[in-house]
Design an enzyme around this catalytic site. Structure first.
Site, PDB file in Angstrom:
ATOM      1  N   LYS A  26      35.032  37.241  44.257  1.00 16.41           N
ATOM      2  CA  LYS A  26      35.115  37.827  45.598  1.00 16.41           C
ATOM      3  C   LYS A  26      35.837  36.914  46.582  1.00 16.41           C
ATOM      4  CE  LYS A  26      31.362  41.160  45.255  1.00 16.41           C
ATOM      5  NZ  LYS A  26      30.086  41.661  45.789  1.00 16.41           N
ATOM      6  N   ARG A  70      26.121  39.296  38.113  1.00 14.02           N
ATOM      7  CA  ARG A  70      27.084  40.338  37.763  1.00 14.02           C
ATOM      8  C   ARG A  70      28.472  39.698  37.777  1.00 14.02           C
ATOM      9  NH1 ARG A  70      30.257  44.188  40.454  1.00 14.02           N
ATOM     10  NH2 ARG A  70      30.329  46.242  39.427  1.00 14.02           N
TER      11      ARG A  70
END
Length: 271
Positions: free
Chosen positions: A211, A246
């Site tokens: 991210k 994740r």
């Protein structure tokens, strides 16, 4: 939890696994690398992503679930649509991972009378708008925890067993600043709602892989350049209480967590 995006526009791997055979090969590779859960998504939820029509999401996701249900690896479905929840659970999925925290009309009804796991995520706004304008928190950790507590209470009052529920603070989902995201990571264990006396804590899922919060620290501009930072973030998350991470990079994360676990074991043995 290994990420399997069967989408053309996900921020990191969009378009790579849209074809069913490509998706199955990627799933087989993740299984060989030691994945514990496969998280299948048919709609990108990156900032600014447009919604996907229901029939298109079903066509992307259901055939993959049907093909993977016999592998022995639990299957998670990244969706907020009740119809997709119902169809994938009927096909054999084990967990529903909902960025909307089961707030959409019909979502609770879709999962209430099943045995699937539920992951409740915090999101401020929605994918199309969540990173626009002013986003402010007096205390991001306390506000995320309060939201998750409220959602957990709604689910349990609907008759859903607390043991089915995990929580996700939603890194990057309406946390527009580096400070918001790293406060959540630093105090990750505090984001989970408090369990009742005698009950186990709610498992925390941390989704940080590749991210932009990692790029903000490292200067790595593209998601593909953020593998090392993602692995470091996963270890930090587990150290701070995450039960599930994740990730896009399964092999690298598994190796890193094996080393972390060995150090932890030696540390405990020395006490």
């Amino acid at each position: 939890m290994g990420i399997l995006n069967v989408t053309p526009d996900s921020f990191s791997d969009g378009g790579r696994f849209v074809a069913r055979d490509d998706a199955l090969r990627q799933a087989e590779q993740m299984i060989a690398q030691g994945v514990d859960i496969i998280d299948i998504g048919g709609e990108s939820t990156r900032p600014g992503a447009p919604p996907v029509p229901l029939e298109e999401e079903l066509a992307r996701v259901v055939p993959v679930v049907e093909a993977l249900v016999g592998t022995g690896v639990p299957l998670s479905i990244d969706t907020y649509k009740p119809e997709v929840m119902r169809a994938t659970l009927a096909a054999g999925a084990d967990l529903i991972n909902d960025i909307w925290g089961f707030r959409r009309l019909g979502a609770l009804d879709a999962v209430r009378d099943t045995n699937c796991g539920l992951c409740v995520m915090h999101m401020l706004g929605e994918p199309q708008t969540m990173q626009r304008g002013e986003i402010d928190y007096a205390d991001v950790v306390a506000e995320v925890r309060a939201f998750l507590q409220e959602r957990v209470e709604v689910l349990t009052q609907a008759g859903i067993a607390r043991a089915r529920i995990s929580v996700d603070p939603g890194f990057g989902f309406g946390k527009a600043t580096r400070e918001h995201n790293y406060a959540l990571l630093a105090r990750l264990s505090e984001t989970a709602p408090q369990p009742r006396a005698g009950e186990a804590p709610f498992p925390i899922l941390a989704g940080i892989s590749r991210k932009s919060m990692l790029g903000a620290v490292t200067g790595r501009k593209t998601p593909a350049e953020r593998v090392a930072a993602s692995v470091a973030a996963a270890v930090c998350a587990v150290e701070r209480g995450a039960a599930i991470v994740r990730v896009h990079d399964v092999a690298e994360t598994v190796d890193a967590l094996k080393v972390w676990a060995a150090v932890r074991e030696a540390e405990l043995a020395a006490r």
